[in-house]
Design an enzyme around this catalytic site. Structure first.
Site, PDB file in Angstrom:
ATOM      1  N   GLU A   1       0.839  -1.143  -0.058  1.00 51.35           N
ATOM      2  CA  GLU A   1      -0.017  -0.096   0.044  1.00 51.35           C
ATOM      3  C   GLU A   1       0.923   1.172  -0.077  1.00 51.35           C
ATOM      4  O   GLU A   1       1.626   1.413   1.030  1.00 51.35           O
ATOM      5  CB  GLU A   1      -0.992  -0.010   1.174  1.00 51.35           C
ATOM      6  CG  GLU A   1      -1.790  -1.295   1.178  1.00 51.35           C
ATOM      7  CD  GLU A   1      -2.955  -1.025   2.170  1.00 51.35           C
ATOM      8  OE1 GLU A   1      -3.350  -0.061   2.774  1.00 51.35           O
ATOM      9  OE2 GLU A   1      -3.334  -2.235   2.546  1.00 51.35           O
TER      10      GLU A   1
ATOM     11  N   CYS B   1      -1.939   9.217   2.965  1.00 48.65           N
ATOM     12  CA  CYS B   1      -1.661   8.658   1.470  1.00 48.65           C
ATOM     13  C   CYS B   1      -2.986   8.984   0.539  1.00 48.65           C
ATOM     14  O   CYS B   1      -2.519   9.201  -0.535  1.00 48.65           O
ATOM     15  CB  CYS B   1      -1.492   7.275   1.744  1.00 48.65           C
ATOM     16  SG  CYS B   1      -3.128   6.302   2.625  1.00 48.65           S
TER      17      CYS B   1
HETATM   18  P1  NAD Z   1       8.563   4.882   4.325  1.00 47.84           P
HETATM   19  O1  NAD Z   1       8.445   4.220   3.131  1.00 47.84           O
HETATM   20  O2  NAD Z   1       9.647   5.924   4.271  1.00 47.84           O
HETATM   21  O3  NAD Z   1       8.866   3.814   5.356  1.00 47.84           O
HETATM   22  C1  NAD Z   1       7.763   2.779   5.695  1.00 47.84           C
HETATM   23  C2  NAD Z   1       8.426   1.907   6.573  1.00 47.84           C
HETATM   24  O4  NAD Z   1       9.286   1.046   5.750  1.00 47.84           O
HETATM   25  C3  NAD Z   1       9.077   2.210   7.531  1.00 47.84           C
HETATM   26  O5  NAD Z   1       8.720   1.280   8.618  1.00 47.84           O
HETATM   27  C4  NAD Z   1      10.450   2.113   7.404  1.00 47.84           C
HETATM   28  O6  NAD Z   1      11.548   1.867   8.447  1.00 47.84           O
HETATM   29  C5  NAD Z   1      10.449   0.925   6.328  1.00 47.84           C
HETATM   30  N1  NAD Z   1      11.785   0.775   5.333  1.00 47.84           N
HETATM   31  C6  NAD Z   1      12.383   1.765   4.863  1.00 47.84           C
HETATM   32  N2  NAD Z   1      13.398   1.283   4.132  1.00 47.84           N
HETATM   33  C7  NAD Z   1      13.159  -0.184   4.217  1.00 47.84           C
HETATM   34  C8  NAD Z   1      13.854  -1.201   3.577  1.00 47.84           C
HETATM   35  N3  NAD Z   1      14.960  -0.965   2.747  1.00 47.84           N
HETATM   36  N4  NAD Z   1      13.499  -2.296   4.083  1.00 47.84           N
HETATM   37  C9  NAD Z   1      12.568  -2.699   4.775  1.00 47.84           C
HETATM   38  N5  NAD Z   1      11.734  -1.610   5.188  1.00 47.84           N
HETATM   39  C10 NAD Z   1      12.012  -0.383   5.156  1.00 47.84           C
HETATM   40  O7  NAD Z   1       7.083   5.640   4.347  1.00 47.84           O
HETATM   41  P2  NAD Z   1       6.707   6.770   5.386  1.00 47.84           P
HETATM   42  O8  NAD Z   1       7.654   8.004   5.245  1.00 47.84           O
HETATM   43  O9  NAD Z   1       6.972   6.138   6.776  1.00 47.84           O
HETATM   44  O10 NAD Z   1       5.272   6.816   5.204  1.00 47.84           O
HETATM   45  C11 NAD Z   1       4.856   7.998   4.309  1.00 47.84           C
HETATM   46  C12 NAD Z   1       4.511   7.073   2.870  1.00 47.84           C
HETATM   47  O11 NAD Z   1       3.572   6.132   3.341  1.00 47.84           O
HETATM   48  C13 NAD Z   1       3.750   8.074   2.004  1.00 47.84           C
HETATM   49  O12 NAD Z   1       4.560   7.581   0.823  1.00 47.84           O
HETATM   50  C14 NAD Z   1       2.287   7.546   2.062  1.00 47.84           C
HETATM   51  O13 NAD Z   1       1.735   7.847   0.889  1.00 47.84           O
HETATM   52  C15 NAD Z   1       2.550   5.921   2.331  1.00 47.84           C
HETATM   53  N6  NAD Z   1       1.276   5.576   2.879  1.00 47.84           N
HETATM   54  C16 NAD Z   1       0.425   4.884   2.318  1.00 47.84           C
HETATM   55  C17 NAD Z   1      -0.710   4.198   2.562  1.00 47.84           C
HETATM   56  C18 NAD Z   1      -1.730   3.527   1.893  1.00 47.84           C
HETATM   57  O14 NAD Z   1      -2.618   2.774   2.446  1.00 47.84           O
HETATM   58  N7  NAD Z   1      -1.520   3.235   0.706  1.00 47.84           N
HETATM   59  C19 NAD Z   1      -1.129   4.562   4.162  1.00 47.84           C
HETATM   60  C20 NAD Z   1      -0.263   5.347   4.947  1.00 47.84           C
HETATM   61  C21 NAD Z   1       1.011   5.796   4.181  1.00 47.84           C
END
Ligand code: NAD
Length: 481
Positions: free
Chosen positions: A248, A282
């Site tokens: 997501e 999001c």
């Molecule tokens: P992010 O992608 O920076 O991080 C998300 C998670 O991934 C964190 O727990 C982070 O530590 C982890 N992560 C980062 N690098 C990784 C790797 N190499 N391997 C495994 N895990 C890793 O996102 P964010 O800044 O925390 O959140 C914002 C983003 O989330 C926005 O793009 C938003 O649109 C999206 N989002 C989507 C939804 C949806 O339902 N589609 C809902 C909420 C947020």
């Protein structure tokens, strides 16, 4: 200063290295506590705990999993005062948004509890006369859950509740920006009776513990919510192991405003869509496409509304939204606004910092369709308004995105509204309101770069279970030789 451990096998333990990292409040800059910094050994221990707990959890009668999840829902409500404080402090949420997260989390756990009883299978007629076919659902085993910062309680609960109801066990890795909320949740659910090892939480950084978790051969399913860039990395890590993957991801969601609306009312709805939680949602309505001839008057009404938003204390119910998650986010948001202005967009309001990490509500009118303010996820309180000659052009502009998460259509004309809803390429489209809503049973997910799969209710259950076809020969097996 409080220290939070990793939650593994029903116990809170330090990281094997003994390392910890601070959780910093985006509003005050205060260190709220220290979370354990997990590495590979901790990932292995957490997956082993989840693997060990799997058979007993999956083997419980569904009514028992239902009962435990219902108790978890009650426990989240009972723990509301503590959870609210952490959600406000750690993610910079307003009291209103934090309350919503708690209520939503309890609702999701209750909805998931019911799903424990609904692992429906199938039968179907066969051309072989004496053969009976059965299709049954089985949980995958251990599911790795990786969650983002923006709704640290609600999203984590949504991501774990349905896989758990289906009989899976979980290892969750929350955002490094919001580790304390996740550990607090684990404590609450454990005290409510979730058996040891069924829900484990490791805290730390993406590459250090998220990536090893995704790659772990015993984590058969992966649920990831976060940015599209990290989602692509997760998909690549999971691919060699053929994992069941749910992604997501980000969005740049359109809100289509048709010409029959009351401009002032429509602008009020659009303001909620654009500025709720400072646009760090999001599904926020970041691109508003307005049918002519009302585009300019709508944009000005939206700017007037934006300028009235109160940006005060997070615990004051009048406060519209709080800070962005960190200074890097403020810099990114400001760069998008500057770029749009440099390319010729009109800045109708905002465009600067209000205080600390809090950015003013910003309305851009007619930004060019090439810059990041139009094409990329800004994840801040910035909305671009553009005019469209007619419905066809409005839909073309709405679909002018690599993303396809959600959309809204504002109109009182149901026929035109539904026509738009059918033609917009997005995982959810809401007619008569803005682009964001999440319901426990709804299939949440996106088209295109917004992800793979759907979460919520029976859709999550389907995603995180294997289908097994079994047949029973009641007659003689045909013997061609
Ligand atoms: P992010 O992608 O920076 O991080 C998300 C998670 O991934 C964190 O727990 C982070 O530590 C982890 N992560 C980062 N690098 C990784 C790797 N190499 N391997 C495994 N895990 C890793 O996102 P964010 O800044 O925390 O959140 C914002 C983003 O989330 C926005 O793009 C938003 O649109 C999206 N989002 C989507 C939804 C949806 O339902 N589609 C809902 C909420 C947020």
């Amino acid at each position: 200063m409080s220290r939070y451990g990793l939650f593994i096998g029903g116990r809170e333990v330090a990281a094997r290295t003994g390392e910890a990292f601070p959780s910093v409040a985006p509003e005050s800059g205060d260190v709220l506590g220290y979370a354990a910094r997990a590495g590979l050994d901790d990932v292995n221990a957490a997956v082993e705990a989840a693997r060990a707990a799997f058979a007993a959890w999956a083997g419980l009668p569904p009514g028992e999993r239902e009962r435990i999840l219902l108790r978890c829902a009650d426990a989240v409500e009972t723990a509301a005062p503590r959870l609210l404080e952490l959600v406000i402090d750690e993610s910079g949420s307003t009291i209103t948004k934090a309350r919503y997260e708690v209520q939503y989390s309890a609702a999701v756990l209750r909805a998931a509890a019911g799903e424990a009883r609904r692992l429906y299978g199938d039968t179907f007629p066969n051309d072989r006369p004496h053969r009976l076919s059965l299709v049954v659902r089985e949980p995958l085993g251990v599911v790795a859950v990786i969650s983002p910062f923006n709704a640290p309680l609600a999203l984590l609960v949504k991501m774990i509740a349905f896989p758990l109801a289906a009989g899976n066990t979980v290892v969750a890795k929350p955002s490094e920006e919001t580790p304390l909320v996740a550990i607090a949740l684990a404590r609450v659910l454990h005290q409510a009776g979730l058996p040891a090892g069924v829900f484990n939480v490791i805290t730390g950084y993406g590459e250090e513990c998220g990536a090893p978790l995704v790659k772990h051969p015993d984590a058969r399913g992966v649920a990831f919510t976060g940015s599209t860039a990290v989602g692509a990395r997760i998909a690549a890590l999971a691919a060699p192991h053929m994992k069941r993957l749910q992604l997501e991801l980000g969005g740049k969601n359109p809100l289509v405003v048709l010409r029959d609306v009351d401009v002032t009312q429509a602008a009020e709805v659009a303001a909620v869509g654009a500025f709720y939680h400072a646009g760090q949602i999001c599904m926020s309505s970041a691109r508003v496409i307005v049918e002519q001839p009302i585009a300019r008057s709508f944009a000005e009404a939206l700017a007037r509304k934006a300028e009235t938003l109160y940006l005060g204390d997070l615990r004051d119910a009048r406060t519209a939204y709080g800070p962005l998650i960190h200074t890097r986010a403020v810099q990114k948001v400001h760069a998008h606004v500057q770029d749009a202005r440099a390319r010729g967009a009109t800045l109708l309001c905002g465009g600067s910092i209000h205080h600390g990490n809090t950015y003013r509500p910003t309305v851009l009118f007619e930004p060019p369709r090439a810059g990041p303010a139009w094409c990329e996820e800004t994840f801040g309180p910035v909305v671009s308004v553009v005019g469209a000659a007619d419905l066809d052009e409005a839909i073309a502009l709405a679909n002018d995105s690599a993303y396809g998460l959600s959309a809204g259509v504002l109109t009182n004309d149901l026929r035109r509204g539904l026509t738009a809803a059918r033609r917009i390429r997005a995982g959810s489209v809401h007619v008569g309101t803005h682009s964001f809503w999440s319901d426990a049973l709804a299939p949440i997910g996106g088209y295109g770069m917004s992800g793979i799969g759907r979460s919520g209710g029976k859709y999550s259950v389907a995603h995180f279970t294997e289908l097994k076809w079994m047949s029973i020969e009641l007659g003689e097996t045909p013997r061609p030789f």
